[in-house]
Design an enzyme around this catalytic site. Structure first.
Site, PDB file in Angstrom:
ATOM      1  N   GLU A 259       0.826  -1.209   0.000  1.00 38.35           N
ATOM      2  CA  GLU A 259       0.000   0.000   0.000  1.00 38.35           C
ATOM      3  C   GLU A 259       0.868   1.270   0.000  1.00 38.35           C
ATOM      4  O   GLU A 259       0.510   2.265  -0.631  1.00 38.35           O
ATOM      5  CB  GLU A 259      -0.932  -0.012   1.207  1.00 38.35           C
ATOM      6  CG  GLU A 259      -1.994  -1.086   1.177  1.00 38.35           C
ATOM      7  CD  GLU A 259      -1.484  -2.457   1.597  1.00 38.35           C
ATOM      8  OE1 GLU A 259      -2.244  -3.437   1.488  1.00 38.35           O
ATOM      9  OE2 GLU A 259      -0.305  -2.562   2.035  1.00 38.35           O
TER      10      GLU A 259
ATOM     11  N   ARG B 232       9.018 -11.788   1.984  1.00 30.92           N
ATOM     12  CA  ARG B 232       8.111 -10.662   2.223  1.00 30.92           C
ATOM     13  C   ARG B 232       8.348 -10.020   3.586  1.00 30.92           C
ATOM     14  O   ARG B 232       8.287  -8.809   3.726  1.00 30.92           O
ATOM     15  CB  ARG B 232       6.657 -11.153   2.115  1.00 30.92           C
ATOM     16  CG  ARG B 232       5.599 -10.073   2.342  1.00 30.92           C
ATOM     17  CD  ARG B 232       5.567  -9.073   1.226  1.00 30.92           C
ATOM     18  NE  ARG B 232       4.452  -8.133   1.353  1.00 30.92           N
ATOM     19  CZ  ARG B 232       4.198  -7.164   0.484  1.00 30.92           C
ATOM     20  NH1 ARG B 232       4.971  -7.027  -0.577  1.00 30.92           N
ATOM     21  NH2 ARG B 232       3.175  -6.359   0.662  1.00 30.92           N
TER      22      ARG B 232
ATOM     23  N   MET C 247      15.991  -4.101   3.208  1.00 29.69           N
ATOM     24  CA  MET C 247      14.730  -3.392   3.038  1.00 29.69           C
ATOM     25  C   MET C 247      14.855  -2.347   1.934  1.00 29.69           C
ATOM     26  O   MET C 247      15.880  -1.689   1.801  1.00 29.69           O
ATOM     27  CB  MET C 247      14.335  -2.693   4.345  1.00 29.69           C
ATOM     28  CG  MET C 247      14.115  -3.655   5.513  1.00 29.69           C
ATOM     29  SD  MET C 247      12.715  -4.753   5.272  1.00 29.69           S
ATOM     30  CE  MET C 247      11.381  -3.563   5.320  1.00 29.69           C
TER      31      MET C 247
ATOM     32  N   ASN D 203       2.179  -7.441  -5.704  1.00 29.57           N
ATOM     33  CA  ASN D 203       2.205  -6.561  -6.868  1.00 29.57           C
ATOM     34  C   ASN D 203       3.023  -7.155  -8.019  1.00 29.57           C
ATOM     35  O   ASN D 203       4.234  -7.332  -7.905  1.00 29.57           O
ATOM     36  CB  ASN D 203       2.783  -5.209  -6.461  1.00 29.57           C
ATOM     37  CG  ASN D 203       2.672  -4.165  -7.540  1.00 29.57           C
ATOM     38  OD1 ASN D 203       2.167  -4.421  -8.621  1.00 29.57           O
ATOM     39  ND2 ASN D 203       3.154  -2.970  -7.245  1.00 29.57           N
TER      40      ASN D 203
ATOM     41  N   LEU E 277       3.160  -5.604 -10.978  1.00 28.80           N
ATOM     42  CA  LEU E 277       3.427  -4.534 -11.929  1.00 28.80           C
ATOM     43  C   LEU E 277       4.844  -3.988 -11.831  1.00 28.80           C
ATOM     44  O   LEU E 277       5.376  -3.465 -12.819  1.00 28.80           O
ATOM     45  CB  LEU E 277       2.413  -3.400 -11.728  1.00 28.80           C
ATOM     46  CG  LEU E 277       0.945  -3.812 -11.864  1.00 28.80           C
ATOM     47  CD1 LEU E 277       0.033  -2.623 -11.591  1.00 28.80           C
ATOM     48  CD2 LEU E 277       0.667  -4.392 -13.246  1.00 28.80           C
ATOM     49  N   GLU E 278       5.487  -4.089 -10.672  1.00 27.91           N
ATOM     50  CA  GLU E 278       6.840  -3.567 -10.522  1.00 27.91           C
ATOM     51  C   GLU E 278       7.821  -4.293 -11.446  1.00 27.91           C
ATOM     52  O   GLU E 278       8.565  -3.636 -12.190  1.00 27.91           O
ATOM     53  CB  GLU E 278       7.275  -3.628  -9.065  1.00 27.91           C
ATOM     54  CG  GLU E 278       6.528  -2.640  -8.182  1.00 27.91           C
ATOM     55  CD  GLU E 278       6.917  -2.741  -6.718  1.00 27.91           C
ATOM     56  OE1 GLU E 278       7.619  -3.714  -6.357  1.00 27.91           O
ATOM     57  OE2 GLU E 278       6.530  -1.866  -5.931  1.00 27.91           O
TER      58      GLU E 278
END
Length: 445
Positions: free
Chosen positions: A79, A292, A332, A359, A361-362
Protein backbone atom coordinates in the site's frame (compact mmCIF):
# COMPACT_ATOMS: atom_id res chain seq x y z
CA UNK A 1 -14.62 -14.29 30.21
CA UNK A 2 -18.04 -12.78 31.07
CA UNK A 3 -16.47 -10.79 33.90
CA UNK A 4 -13.70 -9.57 31.60
CA UNK A 5 -16.26 -8.38 29.04
CA UNK A 6 -18.18 -6.48 31.72
CA UNK A 7 -14.95 -4.87 32.90
CA UNK A 8 -14.07 -3.96 29.32
CA UNK A 9 -17.48 -2.43 28.75
CA UNK A 10 -17.11 -0.38 31.96
CA UNK A 11 -13.72 0.93 30.79
CA UNK A 12 -15.07 1.76 27.35
CA UNK A 13 -17.90 3.88 28.74
CA UNK A 14 -15.51 5.67 31.06
CA UNK A 15 -13.19 6.45 28.14
CA UNK A 16 -15.85 7.46 25.61
CA UNK A 17 -19.06 9.38 26.01
CA UNK A 18 -20.97 8.02 23.02
CA UNK A 19 -19.90 5.09 20.88
CA UNK A 20 -20.58 5.25 17.15
CA UNK A 21 -19.18 1.73 16.76
CA UNK A 22 -20.57 -1.46 18.33
CA UNK A 23 -19.84 -2.30 21.96
CA UNK A 24 -18.54 -5.76 21.03
CA UNK A 25 -15.92 -4.23 18.73
CA UNK A 26 -14.62 -1.82 21.36
CA UNK A 27 -14.65 -4.51 24.05
CA UNK A 28 -12.60 -6.79 21.80
CA UNK A 29 -10.00 -4.04 21.34
CA UNK A 30 -9.59 -3.66 25.10
CA UNK A 31 -9.25 -7.41 25.58
CA UNK A 32 -6.72 -7.74 22.77
CA UNK A 33 -4.52 -4.83 23.79
CA UNK A 34 -2.23 -6.89 26.11
CA UNK A 35 -1.70 -9.41 23.31
CA UNK A 36 -0.87 -6.57 20.94
CA UNK A 37 1.75 -5.21 23.37
CA UNK A 38 3.22 -8.70 23.71
CA UNK A 39 3.58 -9.00 19.92
CA UNK A 40 5.33 -5.64 19.76
CA UNK A 41 7.71 -6.75 22.52
CA UNK A 42 8.41 -10.05 20.79
CA UNK A 43 9.44 -8.49 17.48
CA UNK A 44 11.20 -5.40 18.88
CA UNK A 45 14.95 -5.38 18.29
CA UNK A 46 15.65 -3.34 21.43
CA UNK A 47 13.95 -1.81 24.46
CA UNK A 48 14.20 1.60 22.81
CA UNK A 49 12.42 0.33 19.68
CA UNK A 50 9.73 -1.28 21.84
CA UNK A 51 9.13 1.92 23.80
CA UNK A 52 8.98 4.05 20.65
CA UNK A 53 6.48 1.78 18.91
CA UNK A 54 4.30 1.58 22.04
CA UNK A 55 4.25 5.37 22.29
CA UNK A 56 3.21 5.68 18.65
CA UNK A 57 0.46 3.07 19.00
CA UNK A 58 -0.78 3.81 22.54
CA UNK A 59 0.45 7.34 23.29
CA UNK A 60 1.79 9.72 24.37
CA UNK A 61 2.24 10.58 20.71
CA UNK A 62 5.23 12.15 19.01
CA UNK A 63 4.96 15.89 18.47
CA UNK A 64 3.79 16.62 14.94
CA UNK A 65 6.39 17.91 12.52
CA UNK A 66 3.56 19.85 10.85
CA UNK A 67 -0.08 20.25 11.74
CA UNK A 68 -2.70 20.29 8.96
CA UNK A 69 -0.72 17.76 6.93
CA UNK A 70 -2.12 15.51 4.23
CA UNK A 71 -2.45 12.18 6.06
CA UNK A 72 -1.99 8.91 4.18
CA UNK A 73 -2.63 5.63 5.95
CA UNK A 74 -1.07 2.61 4.23
CA UNK A 75 -1.07 -0.70 6.06
CA UNK A 76 2.16 -2.21 4.72
CA UNK A 77 4.74 -2.22 1.91
CA UNK A 78 2.35 -2.82 -0.97
CA UNK A 79 0.00 0.00 0.00
CA UNK A 80 2.91 2.35 0.69
CA UNK A 81 4.33 1.63 -2.75
CA UNK A 82 0.90 2.20 -4.30
CA UNK A 83 0.61 5.59 -2.59
CA UNK A 84 4.19 6.59 -3.42
CA UNK A 85 3.46 8.69 -6.54
CA UNK A 86 0.61 10.52 -4.78
CA UNK A 87 2.73 11.24 -1.70
CA UNK A 88 5.56 12.41 -3.93
CA UNK A 89 3.22 14.69 -5.87
CA UNK A 90 1.99 16.49 -2.75
CA UNK A 91 5.46 16.75 -1.21
CA UNK A 92 6.78 18.27 -4.42
CA UNK A 93 3.87 20.72 -4.37
CA UNK A 94 5.02 21.91 -0.94
CA UNK A 95 2.39 20.18 1.23
CA UNK A 96 3.41 18.57 4.53
CA UNK A 97 2.61 14.85 4.53
CA UNK A 98 2.00 12.45 7.41
CA UNK A 99 2.15 8.70 6.71
CA UNK A 100 0.94 6.09 9.17
CA UNK A 101 1.45 2.36 8.78
CA UNK A 102 0.26 -0.73 10.56
CA UNK A 103 3.31 -2.91 9.92
CA UNK A 104 6.99 -2.47 10.63
CA UNK A 105 7.89 -3.18 7.01
CA UNK A 106 5.41 -0.58 5.79
CA UNK A 107 6.87 2.13 8.01
CA UNK A 108 10.41 1.19 7.03
CA UNK A 109 9.43 1.52 3.37
CA UNK A 110 7.82 4.92 3.91
CA UNK A 111 10.90 6.26 5.67
CA UNK A 112 13.21 4.83 3.01
CA UNK A 113 11.23 6.62 0.30
CA UNK A 114 10.69 10.01 1.87
CA UNK A 115 12.73 10.61 5.01
CA UNK A 116 15.57 12.04 2.92
CA UNK A 117 16.31 15.15 0.85
CA UNK A 118 14.43 16.99 -0.48
CA UNK A 119 11.38 15.76 1.44
CA UNK A 120 12.44 15.19 5.05
CA UNK A 121 11.45 18.66 6.30
CA UNK A 122 7.85 18.15 5.15
CA UNK A 123 7.49 14.42 5.90
CA UNK A 124 6.72 12.39 9.01
CA UNK A 125 6.00 8.67 9.43
CA UNK A 126 4.59 7.02 12.57
CA UNK A 127 2.59 3.92 13.39
CA UNK A 128 -1.19 4.13 13.34
CA UNK A 129 -2.61 4.24 16.87
CA UNK A 130 -4.72 1.33 18.04
CA UNK A 131 -8.33 1.84 16.87
CA UNK A 132 -9.64 3.02 20.25
CA UNK A 133 -11.71 6.16 20.53
CA UNK A 134 -9.70 7.90 23.26
CA UNK A 135 -6.40 7.29 21.47
CA UNK A 136 -7.70 8.55 18.17
CA UNK A 137 -9.19 11.66 19.78
CA UNK A 138 -5.77 12.44 21.20
CA UNK A 139 -4.12 11.75 17.85
CA UNK A 140 -6.46 14.05 15.91
CA UNK A 141 -6.06 16.77 18.52
CA UNK A 142 -2.28 16.44 18.30
CA UNK A 143 -1.80 16.27 14.52
CA UNK A 144 -4.92 18.11 13.24
CA UNK A 145 -4.67 16.64 9.71
CA UNK A 146 -6.18 18.35 6.68
CA UNK A 147 -7.51 15.10 5.14
CA UNK A 148 -7.35 11.36 5.85
CA UNK A 149 -6.46 9.31 2.76
CA UNK A 150 -6.86 5.56 3.28
CA UNK A 151 -5.05 3.30 0.80
CA UNK A 152 -6.71 0.29 -0.88
CA UNK A 153 -8.50 -1.70 1.85
CA UNK A 154 -7.42 -0.18 5.15
CA UNK A 155 -10.68 0.55 6.97
CA UNK A 156 -10.83 1.10 10.73
CA UNK A 157 -14.23 1.95 12.25
CA UNK A 158 -13.17 4.31 15.04
CA UNK A 159 -10.51 5.96 12.90
CA UNK A 160 -13.06 6.86 10.23
CA UNK A 161 -15.63 7.94 12.82
CA UNK A 162 -13.19 10.19 14.68
CA UNK A 163 -12.07 11.78 11.41
CA UNK A 164 -15.71 12.62 10.75
CA UNK A 165 -16.14 13.95 14.30
CA UNK A 166 -13.15 16.26 13.77
CA UNK A 167 -14.39 17.49 10.39
CA UNK A 168 -11.62 15.74 8.44
CA UNK A 169 -12.46 14.42 4.96
CA UNK A 170 -12.15 10.61 4.63
CA UNK A 171 -11.22 9.23 1.20
CA UNK A 172 -10.43 5.60 0.36
CA UNK A 173 -8.13 5.67 -2.67
CA UNK A 174 -7.04 2.97 -5.11
CA UNK A 175 -9.76 0.93 -3.43
CA UNK A 176 -9.87 -2.81 -4.03
CA UNK A 177 -12.03 -5.52 -2.52
CA UNK A 178 -11.91 -9.22 -3.39
CA UNK A 179 -14.95 -11.49 -3.19
CA UNK A 180 -13.39 -13.20 -0.18
CA UNK A 181 -12.84 -9.92 1.68
CA UNK A 182 -16.35 -8.76 0.80
CA UNK A 183 -17.79 -11.91 2.39
CA UNK A 184 -15.78 -11.17 5.53
CA UNK A 185 -17.10 -7.61 5.76
CA UNK A 186 -20.64 -8.90 5.16
CA UNK A 187 -20.40 -11.04 8.31
CA UNK A 188 -20.21 -7.83 10.38
CA UNK A 189 -22.71 -5.92 8.28
CA UNK A 190 -23.63 -3.35 10.93
CA UNK A 191 -20.02 -2.39 11.56
CA UNK A 192 -19.21 -2.32 7.84
CA UNK A 193 -22.23 -0.24 6.85
CA UNK A 194 -21.40 2.39 9.45
CA UNK A 195 -17.79 2.64 8.25
CA UNK A 196 -18.76 2.99 4.61
CA UNK A 197 -21.46 5.56 5.32
CA UNK A 198 -18.82 7.63 7.12
CA UNK A 199 -16.52 7.84 4.09
CA UNK A 200 -16.48 11.08 2.13
CA UNK A 201 -15.54 9.30 -1.10
CA UNK A 202 -14.28 5.98 -2.44
CA UNK A 203 -12.08 5.86 -5.56
CA UNK A 204 -12.22 2.30 -6.87
CA UNK A 205 -9.74 0.45 -9.04
CA UNK A 206 -12.46 -1.30 -11.04
CA UNK A 207 -16.22 -1.78 -11.36
CA UNK A 208 -16.23 -5.10 -9.47
CA UNK A 209 -14.71 -3.40 -6.45
CA UNK A 210 -17.18 -0.52 -6.68
CA UNK A 211 -20.17 -2.86 -6.83
CA UNK A 212 -18.95 -4.94 -3.88
CA UNK A 213 -18.68 -1.84 -1.70
CA UNK A 214 -22.11 -0.64 -2.79
CA UNK A 215 -23.56 -4.07 -1.95
CA UNK A 216 -22.04 -3.71 1.53
CA UNK A 217 -23.81 -0.40 2.11
CA UNK A 218 -21.75 2.34 0.45
CA UNK A 219 -23.88 5.08 -1.11
CA UNK A 220 -23.45 4.81 -4.88
CA UNK A 221 -22.95 8.57 -5.28
CA UNK A 222 -19.88 8.44 -3.02
CA UNK A 223 -17.92 6.15 -5.34
CA UNK A 224 -16.13 6.48 -8.68
CA UNK A 225 -14.07 4.06 -10.76
CA UNK A 226 -10.78 5.81 -11.52
CA UNK A 227 -8.38 2.91 -12.14
CA UNK A 228 -5.32 1.56 -10.36
CA UNK A 229 -2.47 3.92 -9.45
CA UNK A 230 -0.04 1.01 -9.57
CA UNK A 231 -0.20 1.05 -13.37
CA UNK A 232 1.43 4.51 -13.27
CA UNK A 233 4.43 3.25 -11.33
CA UNK A 234 7.97 3.79 -12.56
CA UNK A 235 11.25 2.47 -11.24
CA UNK A 236 13.39 4.99 -9.34
CA UNK A 237 15.91 6.64 -11.67
CA UNK A 238 18.91 5.40 -9.67
CA UNK A 239 17.95 1.73 -9.95
CA UNK A 240 19.22 1.23 -13.49
CA UNK A 241 22.61 2.73 -12.68
CA UNK A 242 22.91 0.70 -9.47
CA UNK A 243 22.00 -2.53 -11.28
CA UNK A 244 24.52 -1.86 -14.05
CA UNK A 245 27.20 -1.23 -11.44
CA UNK A 246 26.48 -4.54 -9.69
CA UNK A 247 26.48 -6.44 -12.99
CA UNK A 248 30.02 -5.21 -13.58
CA UNK A 249 31.20 -5.45 -9.98
CA UNK A 250 29.85 -8.97 -9.40
CA UNK A 251 30.48 -10.21 -12.95
CA UNK A 252 26.83 -11.03 -13.59
CA UNK A 253 26.86 -10.54 -17.34
CA UNK A 254 26.73 -14.27 -18.08
CA UNK A 255 24.44 -15.26 -15.19
CA UNK A 256 20.81 -16.32 -15.74
CA UNK A 257 19.07 -14.57 -12.88
CA UNK A 258 15.63 -15.26 -11.45
CA UNK A 259 14.05 -13.45 -8.51
CA UNK A 260 11.66 -15.05 -6.01
CA UNK A 261 10.03 -11.91 -4.64
CA UNK A 262 7.69 -11.21 -1.70
CA UNK A 263 7.68 -14.90 -0.78
CA UNK A 264 5.89 -16.53 2.16
CA UNK A 265 6.37 -19.90 3.81
CA UNK A 266 6.47 -22.54 2.38
CA UNK A 267 7.12 -20.98 -1.05
CA UNK A 268 10.89 -20.73 -0.62
CA UNK A 269 11.13 -24.38 0.44
CA UNK A 270 8.99 -25.56 -2.48
CA UNK A 271 10.65 -23.46 -5.18
CA UNK A 272 14.25 -23.96 -4.07
CA UNK A 273 13.67 -27.71 -3.75
CA UNK A 274 12.37 -27.79 -7.33
CA UNK A 275 15.27 -25.61 -8.50
CA UNK A 276 18.04 -27.49 -6.70
CA UNK A 277 18.89 -29.94 -9.49
CA UNK A 278 18.94 -27.17 -12.09
CA UNK A 279 21.13 -24.93 -9.93
CA UNK A 280 23.58 -27.80 -9.41
CA UNK A 281 23.76 -28.64 -13.13
CA UNK A 282 23.95 -25.08 -14.52
CA UNK A 283 26.50 -22.78 -12.82
CA UNK A 284 25.09 -19.80 -14.74
CA UNK A 285 21.76 -20.00 -12.90
CA UNK A 286 21.33 -17.66 -9.95
CA UNK A 287 18.29 -17.36 -7.68
CA UNK A 288 17.74 -14.16 -5.69
CA UNK A 289 15.23 -14.67 -2.85
CA UNK A 290 13.41 -11.68 -1.32
CA UNK A 291 11.15 -12.83 1.55
CA UNK A 292 8.11 -10.66 2.22
CA UNK A 293 8.67 -10.35 5.98
CA UNK A 294 12.07 -9.50 7.54
CA UNK A 295 11.43 -11.66 10.60
CA UNK A 296 11.71 -14.70 8.27
CA UNK A 297 15.15 -13.85 6.85
CA UNK A 298 17.04 -16.29 9.08
CA UNK A 299 14.45 -19.00 8.49
CA UNK A 300 14.80 -18.70 4.71
CA UNK A 301 18.60 -18.76 5.00
CA UNK A 302 18.35 -22.05 6.89
CA UNK A 303 16.02 -23.48 4.22
CA UNK A 304 18.59 -22.74 1.52
CA UNK A 305 21.48 -24.03 3.62
CA UNK A 306 19.64 -27.25 4.46
CA UNK A 307 19.20 -27.88 0.74
CA UNK A 308 22.96 -27.67 0.34
CA UNK A 309 22.82 -24.59 -1.88
CA UNK A 310 25.67 -22.09 -1.86
CA UNK A 311 23.99 -19.09 -0.27
CA UNK A 312 25.13 -15.51 0.35
CA UNK A 313 23.38 -12.72 2.26
CA UNK A 314 22.88 -9.08 1.41
CA UNK A 315 22.68 -8.12 5.11
CA UNK A 316 26.29 -9.27 5.58
CA UNK A 317 27.44 -7.22 2.56
CA UNK A 318 28.40 -10.46 0.83
CA UNK A 319 28.81 -10.19 -2.95
CA UNK A 320 27.43 -12.62 -5.49
CA UNK A 321 30.35 -14.85 -6.41
CA UNK A 322 30.65 -17.20 -9.42
CA UNK A 323 29.81 -20.13 -7.14
CA UNK A 324 26.78 -18.41 -5.51
CA UNK A 325 23.57 -20.29 -6.27
CA UNK A 326 21.15 -18.45 -3.97
CA UNK A 327 21.42 -14.84 -2.91
CA UNK A 328 19.26 -13.94 0.09
CA UNK A 329 18.22 -10.31 -0.36
CA UNK A 330 17.58 -9.79 3.36
CA UNK A 331 17.45 -6.00 3.14
CA UNK A 332 14.73 -3.39 3.04
CA UNK A 333 13.73 -1.15 0.15
CA UNK A 334 15.80 -2.82 -2.59
CA UNK A 335 13.21 -4.91 -4.45
CA UNK A 336 13.40 -2.66 -7.52
CA UNK A 337 17.13 -3.38 -7.71
CA UNK A 338 16.65 -7.14 -7.75
CA UNK A 339 13.98 -6.88 -10.43
CA UNK A 340 16.36 -4.77 -12.51
CA UNK A 341 19.00 -7.54 -12.35
CA UNK A 342 16.65 -10.39 -13.23
CA UNK A 343 15.61 -12.08 -16.46
CA UNK A 344 12.40 -13.38 -14.82
CA UNK A 345 10.53 -12.99 -11.52
CA UNK A 346 8.23 -15.12 -9.42
CA UNK A 347 5.92 -12.92 -7.31
CA UNK A 348 5.02 -14.69 -4.09
CA UNK A 349 2.07 -14.90 -1.77
CA UNK A 350 0.42 -16.87 -4.57
CA UNK A 351 1.50 -20.49 -3.97
CA UNK A 352 0.95 -20.44 -0.21
CA UNK A 353 -2.38 -20.81 1.58
CA UNK A 354 -4.48 -18.70 1.79
CA UNK A 355 -2.28 -16.59 -0.48
CA UNK A 356 -3.73 -13.59 -2.26
CA UNK A 357 -0.69 -12.44 -4.20
CA UNK A 358 1.44 -9.30 -4.36
CA UNK A 359 2.21 -6.56 -6.87
CA UNK A 360 3.05 -7.96 -10.31
CA UNK A 361 3.43 -4.53 -11.93
CA UNK A 362 6.84 -3.57 -10.52
CA UNK A 363 8.82 -6.28 -12.35
CA UNK A 364 6.73 -5.71 -15.48
CA UNK A 365 7.66 -2.02 -15.43
CA UNK A 366 11.29 -3.19 -15.79
CA UNK A 367 10.51 -5.56 -18.69
CA UNK A 368 10.85 -8.61 -16.44
CA UNK A 369 8.47 -11.52 -17.26
CA UNK A 370 6.36 -12.59 -14.29
CA UNK A 371 5.29 -15.99 -12.98
CA UNK A 372 2.82 -16.41 -10.12
CA UNK A 373 0.93 -19.17 -8.35
CA UNK A 374 -2.83 -19.81 -8.54
CA UNK A 375 -3.90 -17.86 -5.42
CA UNK A 376 -3.92 -14.22 -6.51
CA UNK A 377 -7.39 -13.07 -5.42
CA UNK A 378 -6.03 -9.75 -4.06
CA UNK A 379 -5.13 -8.83 -7.64
CA UNK A 380 -7.79 -10.81 -9.49
CA UNK A 381 -8.86 -8.15 -11.98
CA UNK A 382 -5.30 -7.09 -12.80
CA UNK A 383 -4.01 -10.62 -13.27
CA UNK A 384 -7.02 -11.66 -15.35
CA UNK A 385 -6.29 -8.89 -17.85
CA UNK A 386 -2.66 -9.98 -18.18
CA UNK A 387 -3.67 -13.64 -18.54
CA UNK A 388 -6.06 -12.77 -21.34
CA UNK A 389 -3.26 -10.94 -23.16
CA UNK A 390 -0.74 -13.77 -22.67
CA UNK A 391 1.38 -11.38 -20.59
CA UNK A 392 1.85 -13.47 -17.43
CA UNK A 393 2.19 -17.16 -16.48
CA UNK A 394 0.04 -18.65 -13.72
CA UNK A 395 1.45 -21.92 -12.39
CA UNK A 396 -0.71 -24.44 -10.51
CA UNK A 397 2.22 -25.52 -8.30
CA UNK A 398 5.91 -24.96 -7.57
CA UNK A 399 7.13 -27.48 -10.14
CA UNK A 400 5.33 -25.75 -12.99
CA UNK A 401 6.40 -22.34 -11.68
CA UNK A 402 10.03 -23.46 -11.89
CA UNK A 403 9.50 -24.72 -15.46
CA UNK A 404 8.22 -21.27 -16.44
CA UNK A 405 11.10 -19.53 -14.65
CA UNK A 406 13.71 -21.69 -16.38
CA UNK A 407 12.13 -21.22 -19.79
CA UNK A 408 12.48 -17.42 -19.55
CA UNK A 409 15.92 -17.53 -17.92
CA UNK A 410 17.17 -19.70 -20.80
CA UNK A 411 15.38 -17.98 -23.70
CA UNK A 412 15.88 -14.23 -24.01
CA UNK A 413 13.65 -13.89 -27.11
CA UNK A 414 10.75 -15.62 -25.34
CA UNK A 415 11.25 -13.41 -22.29
CA UNK A 416 11.31 -10.27 -24.42
CA UNK A 417 8.04 -11.22 -26.13
CA UNK A 418 6.33 -11.80 -22.77
CA UNK A 419 7.61 -8.47 -21.48
CA UNK A 420 6.33 -6.66 -24.56
CA UNK A 421 2.83 -8.08 -24.07
CA UNK A 422 2.91 -6.80 -20.49
CA UNK A 423 4.04 -3.33 -21.61
CA UNK A 424 0.99 -3.10 -23.85
CA UNK A 425 -1.35 -3.74 -20.91
CA UNK A 426 0.56 -1.33 -18.66
CA UNK A 427 0.28 1.49 -21.21
CA UNK A 428 -3.44 0.83 -21.72
CA UNK A 429 -4.22 1.27 -18.01
CA UNK A 430 -2.15 4.33 -17.14
CA UNK A 431 -3.73 7.63 -16.10
CA UNK A 432 -5.24 6.69 -12.72
CA UNK A 433 -2.71 8.87 -10.90
CA UNK A 434 -3.88 12.05 -12.61
CA UNK A 435 -7.53 11.16 -11.99
CA UNK A 436 -6.81 10.57 -8.28
CA UNK A 437 -5.03 13.92 -7.97
CA UNK A 438 -7.86 15.81 -9.67
CA UNK A 439 -10.42 14.34 -7.26
CA UNK A 440 -8.29 14.67 -4.11
CA UNK A 441 -7.48 18.30 -4.88
CA UNK A 442 -11.17 19.03 -4.32
CA UNK A 443 -10.67 18.19 -0.63
CA UNK A 444 -7.25 19.86 -0.25
CA UNK A 445 -7.49 23.63 -0.10
Amino acid sequence: MYGALLYSAHRIYIETDVLATPLWYNAALVLLKPLYRWRIRKRAQSDAAYQQECCERFGPFQPPQHRHAIWFHAVSVGETNAAQPLIEHYLQAGHPVLVTNTTKTGQARAKTLFLKPPYQDRFQAVYLPVDQVHLLREFFACYQPKILILVETELWPNLIDQAAQHGVARVLINARLSEKSARGYARVAGLTRGMLNNLSALLAQDQNTQQRYIALGLAADKSQVVGNIKFDIHAPEAVGLQAASLVQQWQLGTRKIMVLASTHAPEEQQLLTALKTHLNHDPALLCIVVPRHPERFDEVFRVSQDLGLNTSRRSLAEPIMPETQVYLADSMGELWLWYALAQVAFVGGSLNTPGGGHNILEPMALDCPVVIGPRYFNFQTIVDEFVEAAAIDVAPDALQAVEYLLSYANASAQAAARAQHAQTILARNQGALDRHIALLDGYIT
